[in-house]
Design an enzyme around this catalytic site. Structure first.
Site, mmCIF file in Angstrom:
data_model
loop_
_atom_site.group_PDB
_atom_site.id
_atom_site.type_symbol
_atom_site.label_atom_id
_atom_site.label_comp_id
_atom_site.label_asym_id
_atom_site.label_seq_id
_atom_site.Cartn_x
_atom_site.Cartn_y
_atom_site.Cartn_z
ATOM 1 N N ALA A 136 0.865 -1.185 0.000
ATOM 2 C CA ALA A 136 0.000 0.000 0.000
ATOM 3 C C ALA A 136 0.898 1.230 0.000
ATOM 4 O O ALA A 136 2.067 1.149 0.370
ATOM 5 C CB ALA A 136 -0.862 -0.021 1.253
ATOM 6 N N GLU B 41 -0.779 -9.254 -1.576
ATOM 7 C CA GLU B 41 -2.225 -9.525 -1.510
ATOM 8 C C GLU B 41 -2.855 -9.468 -2.906
ATOM 9 O O GLU B 41 -3.725 -10.265 -3.234
ATOM 10 C CB GLU B 41 -2.913 -8.535 -0.560
ATOM 11 C CG GLU B 41 -2.526 -8.799 0.897
ATOM 12 C CD GLU B 41 -3.187 -7.827 1.863
ATOM 13 O OE1 GLU B 41 -2.999 -6.617 1.685
ATOM 14 O OE2 GLU B 41 -3.886 -8.293 2.779
ATOM 15 N N GLU C 56 3.735 -5.961 6.964
ATOM 16 C CA GLU C 56 2.922 -4.945 7.649
ATOM 17 C C GLU C 56 3.234 -4.869 9.142
ATOM 18 O O GLU C 56 3.246 -3.787 9.734
ATOM 19 C CB GLU C 56 1.427 -5.253 7.473
ATOM 20 C CG GLU C 56 0.878 -4.976 6.083
ATOM 21 C CD GLU C 56 0.999 -6.144 5.130
ATOM 22 O OE1 GLU C 56 1.838 -7.048 5.382
ATOM 23 O OE2 GLU C 56 0.262 -6.171 4.132
HETATM 24 N N1 COA Z 1 4.661 3.353 -0.030
HETATM 25 C C1 COA Z 1 5.181 4.538 -0.391
HETATM 26 N N2 COA Z 1 6.495 4.755 -0.542
HETATM 27 C C2 COA Z 1 7.311 3.715 -0.330
HETATM 28 C C3 COA Z 1 6.835 2.442 0.050
HETATM 29 C C4 COA Z 1 5.445 2.287 0.203
HETATM 30 N N3 COA Z 1 4.894 1.117 0.541
HETATM 31 N N4 COA Z 1 7.893 1.621 0.195
HETATM 32 C C5 COA Z 1 8.989 2.350 -0.084
HETATM 33 N N5 COA Z 1 8.635 3.609 -0.405
HETATM 34 C C6 COA Z 1 9.516 4.721 -0.796
HETATM 35 C C7 COA Z 1 10.542 5.037 0.286
HETATM 36 O O1 COA Z 1 10.015 5.920 1.242
HETATM 37 C C8 COA Z 1 11.664 5.671 -0.513
HETATM 38 O O2 COA Z 1 11.285 6.993 -0.788
HETATM 39 P P1 COA Z 1 12.358 8.166 -0.830
HETATM 40 O O3 COA Z 1 13.294 7.803 -1.936
HETATM 41 O O4 COA Z 1 11.539 9.375 -1.089
HETATM 42 O O5 COA Z 1 13.012 8.162 0.506
HETATM 43 C C9 COA Z 1 11.611 4.895 -1.827
HETATM 44 O O6 COA Z 1 10.309 4.299 -1.887
HETATM 45 C C10 COA Z 1 12.641 3.789 -1.955
HETATM 46 O O7 COA Z 1 12.534 2.951 -0.804
HETATM 47 P P2 COA Z 1 13.823 2.312 -0.121
HETATM 48 O O8 COA Z 1 13.350 1.547 1.059
HETATM 49 O O9 COA Z 1 14.835 3.356 0.116
HETATM 50 O O10 COA Z 1 14.341 1.365 -1.292
HETATM 51 P P3 COA Z 1 14.953 -0.070 -1.203
HETATM 52 O O11 COA Z 1 15.236 -0.454 -2.594
HETATM 53 O O12 COA Z 1 16.026 -0.119 -0.180
HETATM 54 O O13 COA Z 1 13.777 -1.021 -0.636
HETATM 55 C C11 COA Z 1 11.564 -1.933 -0.475
HETATM 56 C C12 COA Z 1 12.605 -1.204 -1.362
HETATM 57 C C13 COA Z 1 10.265 -1.988 -1.220
HETATM 58 C C14 COA Z 1 12.054 -3.345 -0.140
HETATM 59 C C15 COA Z 1 11.396 -1.143 0.852
HETATM 60 O O14 COA Z 1 11.127 0.200 0.530
HETATM 61 C C16 COA Z 1 10.290 -1.621 1.746
HETATM 62 O O15 COA Z 1 10.458 -2.573 2.465
HETATM 63 N N6 COA Z 1 9.140 -0.918 1.714
HETATM 64 C C17 COA Z 1 8.061 -1.155 2.617
HETATM 65 C C18 COA Z 1 7.226 -2.289 2.167
HETATM 66 C C19 COA Z 1 6.069 -2.448 3.101
HETATM 67 O O16 COA Z 1 6.168 -2.357 4.285
HETATM 68 N N7 COA Z 1 4.930 -2.703 2.495
HETATM 69 C C20 COA Z 1 3.736 -2.877 3.205
HETATM 70 C C21 COA Z 1 3.071 -1.578 3.323
HETATM 71 S S1 COA Z 1 1.541 -1.798 4.123
#
Ligand code: COA
Length: 697
Positions: free
Chosen positions: A67, A109, A129
């Site tokens: 999300a 999901e 999450e």
């Molecule tokens: N929604 C909005 N923005 C998100 C996001 C999300 N679910 N997940 C990551 N981002 C953004 C980060 O804030 C970052 O933004 P910025 O460049 O402005 O700081 C950018 O995407 C890159 O994320 P980053 O974590 O730095 O990249 P990464 O390549 O190291 O890791 C992921 C990528 C997807 C593995 C990691 O971002 C992550 O674990 N995200 C969360 C996933 C999550 O919890 N999903 C469930 C949400 S309910």
């Protein structure tokens, strides 16, 4: 022909198969325009007589990462994710999710609600999450157990654990691994399904695989230990237990409610704050985009002591070559032995292969001669914490290194500006302050000096990330941020001891607050000799009361060095189990008598407030001086470095929850009780309290 459904979702038809491609950088979060586009793609599939299947694929570095966290806390615009997922599930034609990168949270999901899932071999899957204090809210905890079994699903949901494509293929989450181009592979897969007359498959209609009901109790007990204080992991067990016991539709509503409830919880707000703060901390104040990191392949580590060894191991772990420089064959040999032992224990645990261990050790060379450093890109200074010794090392490094090589110091307390001025290339000097044990601790305080070049700052940030660390940029300040704040907590813990509290009471209060270990149990673990040395180093800057509050020195004099001698603040049995010790009580009583202090009953509240507010007050001074760029940086430092409970968001975030006015009033109270020199509110606290604001506005 490509049809643009929304700004971020496009549709192309290949014969009787449609491909919907999503491009919502940086991580294809399921923002409103993505959800609307997916809904329209499903409608297009349903309404076309000619099209028989749909493929969902993402451009960029990843499949949907979940999300859109930026939409949390704002009114949600329709279609909600649950609606899109219900449409995927109800669709009468097969939909294939084509996955690369990470399918996380809402992203997984979406994939779970498709009929089929194909993935590249490097793809990863998870429901993380729980790490944000919430739980899946769009069918993840209902479909995953049906597909891969209750126990594995429970682990993924309650711990936020990711799994790789091979494991996902093995347990039935993924139907095929694609070796070629992902979209081509998915098209081939869909073709075979259609040709074989294969139709839709709904995870929601699968029966629950058999499981042992005792697993829920066992999971609760284990999670309680491993995630002490966290609410969401326990709720995850309740959720999965419910999800496998009642019909899908009813469970689906309850899952959504649970997620919504958690979304508004203080823990989730704190954890989401930290998620953003960790990413914000990587953005360095005043650094322009053209400050690209330099290429670092080979590093020198000067000083084969405890820190030097740990730091060398970090670089070897990350695939770099390391020259370790010391003053004798003996010290270098010992250091190499210690590094080998780190790897041998990883080998025993099964977290490292014999080949990898050999490769890491083969990249380590030992030398006593600075002449051997001509080809290193960066040198780490990790010698004794004395200015003259370090300045001498800087001079030698200057003579031996290439002009463009970087020097980073691991100093904990010395003045970075003075050290930088010992070099004739101050623009190539910065600090990288690791914490012991360096190969384990995540936090690295990167230190900028006034002359550090922008690309040097970009390099140390990128480098710390490459080492798997959490870097935070800090400025000139004695003890930087982490140790400077810690020293205030240590001071108060010692004062409280002499005023009448016991080590066990103070430890109970602070570990009850959420720190993994209390300060006295920690001191026993680190060793009282180490604590005494740190105290001696700070002595010139101590107040008279701090100098007289010499309980640590008394313990050392009594041979009580902590766990390693079987006694410190506590007594230890053969299994290193601690118990209160009358010997410590006697030392404390003698100390109080000598100082003329009549012990008093001290409340748990006073202990917590004095330890915590002393730190927060110091943090306010650090912020005002600019030694930390933002309150979020301090929150990241304390949660990743010194065990501040992440579910409270870090000391600054927590301070705002308490209220700055409340903290200021307490600081005034303790100024009167303990002394103004210790508790006078920082000007920033005074100002925020007067303006009724917090550190975060
Ligand atoms: N929604 C909005 N923005 C998100 C996001 C999300 N679910 N997940 C990551 N981002 C953004 C980060 O804030 C970052 O933004 P910025 O460049 O402005 O700081 C950018 O995407 C890159 O994320 P980053 O974590 O730095 O990249 P990464 O390549 O190291 O890791 C992921 C990528 C997807 C593995 C990691 O971002 C992550 O674990 N995200 C969360 C996933 C999550 O919890 N999903 C469930 C949400 S309910």
């Amino acid at each position: 022909m490509t049809e643009l459904l929304t700004q971020v979702v496009s549709l192309v038809t290949h014969g009787d198969i449609m491909v919907a491609t999503v491009d919502n950088p940086p991580v294809n979060a399921l923002s409103h325009s993505v959800r609307a586009g997916l809904r329209d793609a499903i409608s297009a599939l349903e309404s076309s007589d000619a099209v028989r299947a749909l493929i969902l694929v993402c451009d960029g570095k990843t499949f949907f990462a979940g999300a859109d966290i930026r939409e949390f806390g704002k009114p949600m615009r329709e279609p909600l994710l649950g609606e899109v997922i219900a449409r995927l599930d109800a669709c009468t034609k097969p939909i294939v999710a084509a996955i690369h990168g990470t399918a996380l949270g809402g992203g997984l999901e979406v994939a779970l609600a498709c009929s089929y899932r194909v993935a590249v071999a490097s793809a990863r899957f998870g429901l993380p999450e729980v790490k944000l204090g919430i739980l899946p809210g769009a069918g993840g905890s209902l479909r995953l157990p049906r597909l891969i079994g209750v126990e594995t699903a429970l682990t993924m949901i309650s711990e936020g654990k990711h799994i790789g494509a091979a494991e996902a293929a093995h347990n039935g989450l993924v139907d095929a691994i694609v070796e070629s181009d992902l979209t081509d592979g998915a098209l081939g897969f869909a073709r075979r399904i259609i040709d074989a007359g294969g139709g839709i498959r709904r995870a929601s209609e699968l029966p629950i695989p058999s499981f042992d009901p005792a697993l829920f109790g066992a999971a609760r007990a284990s999670l309680r230990k491993r995630f002490r204080g966290y609410v969401a992991p326990q709720k995850a067990v309740d959720l999965v237990e419910m999800a496998v016991a009642i019909p899908f539709a009813e469970a689906s509503e309850r899952e959504y409610e649970t997620c919504r409830e958690l979304l508004g919880s203080p823990q989730s707000k704190a954890l989401r704050h930290l998620f953003a703060a960790e990413r914000e901390a990587l953005k360095i104040d005043g650094l322009s985009a053209d400050a690209a990191p330099r290429d670092i392949r080979k590093v020198a580590v000067v000083g084969p002591g405890t820190m030097g060894r740990g730091i060398a191991a970090c670089y070897l772990d990350a695939g770099l070559s390391v020259v370790l420089i010391g003053r004798s064959d003996e010290s270098l040999g010992k250091a190499k032995g210690a590094i080998a032992r780190i790897y041998e224990s990883a080998l025993k645990r099964g977290s490292l292969s014999a080949e990898e261990m050999e490769s890491r050790l083969s990249r380590l060379t030992l030398t006593q001669f600075y002449d051997d450093l001509a080809d290193v890109d960066l040198a780490v200074e990790a010698v004794t914490e004395q200015h003259d010794v370090k300045a001498e090392v800087f001079r030698k490094l200057d003579a031996a290194l290439r002009d463009d090589a970087i020097i980073v110091t691991n100093t904990s307390f010395l003045d970075i500006e003075e050290l930088a001025s010992a070099s004739r290339r101050p623009w190539n000097v910065a600090g990288m302050h690791f914490f012991n044990p360096a190969h384990v601790m995540k936090l690295v305080e990167n230190v900028r000096a006034s002359h550090s070049a922008p690309d040097v700052l970009a390099t140390i940030t990128a480098l710390a990330r490459r080492l798997g660390k959490t870097p935070v940029m800090v400025g000139r300040s004695e003890g930087f941020v982490a140790n400077r704040m810690l020293s205030k907590r240590t001071r108060e813990a010692q004062f409280l001891l002499e005023e009448g509290a016991s080590p066990a009471q103070i430890d109970r209060v602070l570990s009850g607050f959420g720190f993994p270990i209390g300060p006295f149990a920690l001191a026993d673990l680190a060793g009282m000799d180490i604590m005494a040395a740190a105290r001696a180093a700070r002595r010139p800057r101590m107040s008279d009361r701090e100098k007289s509050c010499n309980i640590v020195d008394r313990l050392v004099a009594a041979g009580r060095l902590g766990q390693k001698t079987g006694a410190g603040y506590y007594r230890y049995d053969e299994k290193r189990m601690a118990s209160p010790d009358p010997g410590t009580d006697e030392i404390l009583e003698a100390h109080r008598r000598d100082r003329g202090i009549a012990p008093r009953e001290i409340s748990d509240d006073e202990i917590l407030e004095r330890c915590l507010y002393a730190m927060i007050n110091e943090a306010a001074k650090i912020l005002e001086e600019g030694a930390a760029a933002r309150p979020g940086d301090i929150d990241v430092i304390w949660t990743s470095g010194f065990g501040f409970p992440p579910y409270l968001g870090g000391p600054m975030f927590h301070a705002d929850q308490i209220g700055i006015r409340t903290i200021k009033e307490a600081l005034d109270r303790y100024s009167a009780l303990v002394g103004r020199e210790y508790f006078q509110p920082a000007p920033l606290i005074e100002r925020l309290a007067a303006e009724r604001k917090g550190f975060y506005g």
